[in-house]
Write a protein that holds these residues in place. Structure first.
Motif, PDB file in Angstrom:
ATOM      1  N   CYS A  66     -25.463   8.808  54.127  1.00 19.74           N
ATOM      2  CA  CYS A  66     -26.706   8.123  53.771  1.00 19.74           C
ATOM      3  C   CYS A  66     -27.299   8.483  52.418  1.00 19.74           C
ATOM      4  O   CYS A  66     -28.238   7.817  51.969  1.00 19.74           O
ATOM      5  N   THR A  67     -26.845   9.520  51.764  1.00 16.28           N
ATOM      6  CA  THR A  67     -27.410   9.861  50.463  1.00 16.28           C
ATOM      7  C   THR A  67     -27.214   8.703  49.486  1.00 16.28           C
ATOM      8  O   THR A  67     -26.245   7.946  49.597  1.00 16.28           O
ATOM      9  N   PRO A  68     -28.138   8.532  48.523  1.00 20.12           N
ATOM     10  CA  PRO A  68     -28.032   7.404  47.588  1.00 20.12           C
ATOM     11  C   PRO A  68     -26.725   7.378  46.800  1.00 20.12           C
ATOM     12  O   PRO A  68     -26.302   6.318  46.345  1.00 20.12           O
ATOM     13  N   ARG A  69     -26.118   8.547  46.629  1.00 17.87           N
ATOM     14  CA  ARG A  69     -24.818   8.627  45.970  1.00 17.87           C
ATOM     15  C   ARG A  69     -23.816   9.300  46.899  1.00 17.87           C
ATOM     16  O   ARG A  69     -24.189  10.195  47.665  1.00 17.87           O
ATOM     17  N   PRO A  70     -22.546   8.900  46.855  1.00 15.03           N
ATOM     18  CA  PRO A  70     -21.543   9.586  47.671  1.00 15.03           C
ATOM     19  C   PRO A  70     -21.503  11.066  47.335  1.00 15.03           C
ATOM     20  O   PRO A  70     -21.549  11.448  46.167  1.00 15.03           O
ATOM     21  N   ALA A  71     -21.442  11.903  48.361  1.00 10.22           N
ATOM     22  CA  ALA A  71     -21.478  13.347  48.137  1.00 10.22           C
ATOM     23  C   ALA A  71     -20.361  14.040  48.903  1.00 10.22           C
ATOM     24  O   ALA A  71     -20.039  13.670  50.033  1.00 10.22           O
ATOM     25  N   HIS A  72     -19.791  15.052  48.270  1.00 13.36           N
ATOM     26  CA  HIS A  72     -18.809  15.914  48.917  1.00 13.36           C
ATOM     27  C   HIS A  72     -19.571  17.083  49.534  1.00 13.36           C
ATOM     28  O   HIS A  72     -20.110  17.930  48.821  1.00 13.36           O
ATOM     29  N   SER A  84     -11.301  14.772  63.815  1.00 18.45           N
ATOM     30  CA  SER A  84     -12.450  14.877  62.916  1.00 18.45           C
ATOM     31  C   SER A  84     -12.057  15.548  61.608  1.00 18.45           C
ATOM     32  O   SER A  84     -12.537  15.173  60.532  1.00 18.45           O
ATOM     33  N   GLY A  85     -11.169  16.533  61.684  1.00 22.96           N
ATOM     34  CA  GLY A  85     -10.714  17.198  60.481  1.00 22.96           C
ATOM     35  C   GLY A  85      -9.962  16.264  59.559  1.00 22.96           C
ATOM     36  O   GLY A  85     -10.126  16.296  58.332  1.00 22.96           O
ATOM     37  N   ALA A  86      -9.138  15.400  60.151  1.00 22.44           N
ATOM     38  CA  ALA A  86      -8.392  14.430  59.350  1.00 22.44           C
ATOM     39  C   ALA A  86      -9.334  13.477  58.627  1.00 22.44           C
ATOM     40  O   ALA A  86      -9.123  13.144  57.450  1.00 22.44           O
ATOM     41  N   LEU A  87     -10.397  13.059  59.311  1.00 23.79           N
ATOM     42  CA  LEU A  87     -11.367  12.158  58.690  1.00 23.79           C
ATOM     43  C   LEU A  87     -12.124  12.855  57.561  1.00 23.79           C
ATOM     44  O   LEU A  87     -12.362  12.274  56.505  1.00 23.79           O
ATOM     45  N   LEU A  88     -12.489  14.095  57.786  1.00 23.22           N
ATOM     46  CA  LEU A  88     -13.218  14.838  56.760  1.00 23.22           C
ATOM     47  C   LEU A  88     -12.360  15.029  55.510  1.00 23.22           C
ATOM     48  O   LEU A  88     -12.848  14.905  54.380  1.00 23.22           O
ATOM     49  N   ARG A  89     -11.091  15.337  55.707  1.00 24.38           N
ATOM     50  CA  ARG A  89     -10.193  15.499  54.549  1.00 24.38           C
ATOM     51  C   ARG A  89     -10.021  14.171  53.817  1.00 24.38           C
ATOM     52  O   ARG A  89     -10.022  14.126  52.585  1.00 24.38           O
ATOM     53  N   ILE A  94     -15.392  19.200  51.900  1.00 23.99           N
ATOM     54  CA  ILE A  94     -14.890  20.513  51.499  1.00 23.99           C
ATOM     55  C   ILE A  94     -15.049  21.510  52.638  1.00 23.99           C
ATOM     56  O   ILE A  94     -16.162  21.785  53.092  1.00 23.99           O
ATOM     57  N   SER A  95     -13.949  22.052  53.092  1.00 19.76           N
ATOM     58  CA  SER A  95     -13.965  23.050  54.160  1.00 19.76           C
ATOM     59  C   SER A  95     -14.425  24.392  53.601  1.00 19.76           C
ATOM     60  O   SER A  95     -13.939  24.848  52.565  1.00 19.76           O
ATOM     61  N   VAL A  96     -15.376  25.036  54.306  1.00 19.29           N
ATOM     62  CA  VAL A  96     -15.868  26.333  53.862  1.00 19.29           C
ATOM     63  C   VAL A  96     -15.887  27.300  55.037  1.00 19.29           C
ATOM     64  O   VAL A  96     -16.359  26.969  56.132  1.00 19.29           O
ATOM     65  N   ARG A  97     -15.364  28.489  54.822  1.00 20.87           N
ATOM     66  CA  ARG A  97     -15.398  29.551  55.839  1.00 20.87           C
ATOM     67  C   ARG A  97     -16.700  30.321  55.651  1.00 20.87           C
ATOM     68  O   ARG A  97     -16.882  31.038  54.669  1.00 20.87           O
ATOM     69  N   ARG A  98     -17.591  30.189  56.617  1.00 22.56           N
ATOM     70  CA  ARG A  98     -18.946  30.715  56.454  1.00 22.56           C
ATOM     71  C   ARG A  98     -19.038  32.224  56.621  1.00 22.56           C
ATOM     72  O   ARG A  98     -20.024  32.828  56.214  1.00 22.56           O
ATOM     73  N   ALA A 105     -13.417  27.180  48.392  1.00 21.76           N
ATOM     74  CA  ALA A 105     -14.414  26.140  48.648  1.00 21.76           C
ATOM     75  C   ALA A 105     -15.359  26.006  47.463  1.00 21.76           C
ATOM     76  O   ALA A 105     -15.703  24.889  47.047  1.00 21.76           O
ATOM     77  N   VAL A 106     -15.783  27.126  46.901  1.00 19.94           N
ATOM     78  CA  VAL A 106     -16.687  27.102  45.754  1.00 19.94           C
ATOM     79  C   VAL A 106     -16.026  26.411  44.568  1.00 19.94           C
ATOM     80  O   VAL A 106     -16.638  25.573  43.892  1.00 19.94           O
ATOM     81  N   ARG A 107     -14.764  26.725  44.321  1.00 23.94           N
ATOM     82  CA  ARG A 107     -14.071  26.130  43.169  1.00 23.94           C
ATOM     83  C   ARG A 107     -13.856  24.635  43.351  1.00 23.94           C
ATOM     84  O   ARG A 107     -13.910  23.865  42.387  1.00 23.94           O
ATOM     85  N   LYS A 108     -13.619  24.195  44.588  1.00 25.28           N
ATOM     86  CA  LYS A 108     -13.487  22.761  44.839  1.00 25.28           C
ATOM     87  C   LYS A 108     -14.819  22.058  44.588  1.00 25.28           C
ATOM     88  O   LYS A 108     -14.858  20.947  44.031  1.00 25.28           O
ATOM     89  N   ALA A 109     -15.916  22.699  44.998  1.00 26.12           N
ATOM     90  CA  ALA A 109     -17.232  22.112  44.755  1.00 26.12           C
ATOM     91  C   ALA A 109     -17.532  22.062  43.258  1.00 26.12           C
ATOM     92  O   ALA A 109     -18.079  21.076  42.755  1.00 26.12           O
ATOM     93  N   VAL A 110     -17.175  23.116  42.537  1.00 26.33           N
ATOM     94  CA  VAL A 110     -17.353  23.126  41.083  1.00 26.33           C
ATOM     95  C   VAL A 110     -16.551  21.999  40.441  1.00 26.33           C
ATOM     96  O   VAL A 110     -17.039  21.290  39.549  1.00 26.33           O
ATOM     97  N   ALA A 111     -15.324  21.809  40.898  1.00 29.18           N
ATOM     98  CA  ALA A 111     -14.481  20.742  40.347  1.00 29.18           C
ATOM     99  C   ALA A 111     -15.117  19.375  40.564  1.00 29.18           C
ATOM    100  O   ALA A 111     -15.086  18.504  39.685  1.00 29.18           O
ATOM    101  N   ALA A 112     -15.703  19.173  41.743  1.00 23.89           N
ATOM    102  CA  ALA A 112     -16.370  17.896  42.025  1.00 23.89           C
ATOM    103  C   ALA A 112     -17.549  17.681  41.076  1.00 23.89           C
ATOM    104  O   ALA A 112     -17.740  16.587  40.531  1.00 23.89           O
ATOM    105  N   LEU A 113     -18.349  18.714  40.865  1.00 24.35           N
ATOM    106  CA  LEU A 113     -19.504  18.594  39.977  1.00 24.35           C
ATOM    107  C   LEU A 113     -19.074  18.384  38.524  1.00 24.35           C
ATOM    108  O   LEU A 113     -19.682  17.589  37.793  1.00 24.35           O
TER     109      LEU A 113
END
Length: 234
Positions: A66-72, A84-89, A94-98, A105-113
């Motif tokens: 629902c965000t105004p722009r597509p978001a990862h 559900s995992g297949a759909l998310l991929r 971005i999968s993150v181990r909490r 996960a951080v580097r994938k998010a940086v790449a997206a930004l």
């Protein structure tokens, strides 16, 4: 390679995300009384970080669809199992181990930004009262590395008082999302001191808390309060 000599990652794909947003967005719109406020505050282009409070299971699907722009979105690794995992991929989430410092996960998010995309995070790290009483440093780190502005998001109505963290709203329930004005963050080159990240995290936490509190004053739905004692659905 990055400026610190670390491995770089490609930005997640957008094609699957577009399809999933359309499908899930229609379902959410047909099932709930969904209202979005302040969408004009979201930058139309360039990198942006959506930072939302987190009180219910439905918060994640709302940010993805629902965000105004597509978001990862950074989604807990436990969700990346089975169908559900297949759909998310497919949707470029971005999968993150909490329970650890998940550098990948951080580097994938940086790449997206850095590819001028949007990234969605729950800085509290887990479901709770939704009052942003505490945050982790990931939101601040992403902003410092990329210079992406942070758009605070307040979500109401995804869990009722006394319900467990995995509860789903009743059909027809009113759900509200409030988008605040972007918080500018100056990009800082590597190396970035831990104290600098922590200081920015505190500032962003305060801004998000104020946004949630002000949104609560006009929202028709109240925050749910803490999870029931012993609830492990986080």
């Amino acid at each position: 390679m990055t400026d610190s000599g670390e491995k770089t990652y490609s930005a997640p794909g957008h094609a699957g995300l577009t399809v999933l947003r359309a499908t899930v967005g229609r379902w959410l719109g047909s099932r709930y009384d969904l209202h979005q406020h302040g969408t004009e505050h979201v930058p139309a282009d360039g990198p942006v970080i959506f930072a939302a409070n987190h009180s219910g299971w439905l918060d994640g699907p709302l940010l993805i669809a629902c965000t105004p722009r597509p978001a990862h979105a950074l989604v807990k690794a436990e969700q990346f199992e089975g169908r559900s995992g297949a759909l998310l991929r497919l949707a470029g989430q971005i999968s993150v181990r909490r329970d650890e410092n998940d550098a990948a996960a951080v580097r994938k998010a940086v790449a997206a930004l850095e590819a001028q995309h949007a990234v969605a995070v729950f800085p509290e790290g887990t479901r709770g009262a939704g009052d942003v009483a505490h945050v982790k440093d990931g939101m601040a780190y992403l902003a410092l590395v990329t210079g992406a502005p942070v758009v605070p998001v307040a979500i109401f109505g995804t869990r009722q008082a006394g319900q467990p963290g995995d509860a789903k709203p009743d059909k027809g329930a009113r759900i509200e999302l409030f988008y605040g004005r972007p918080i500018a963050v100056e990009r800082r080159p590597w190396p970035r001191a831990r104290g600098e990240v922590r200081t920015l995290a505190g500032r962003l936490q305060q801004e998000l808390r104020v946004h949630v509190e002000k949104s609560a004053e006009v929202s028709e739905v109240a925050l749910p309060g803490p999870l029931p004692p012993g609830d492990t659905h986080v």
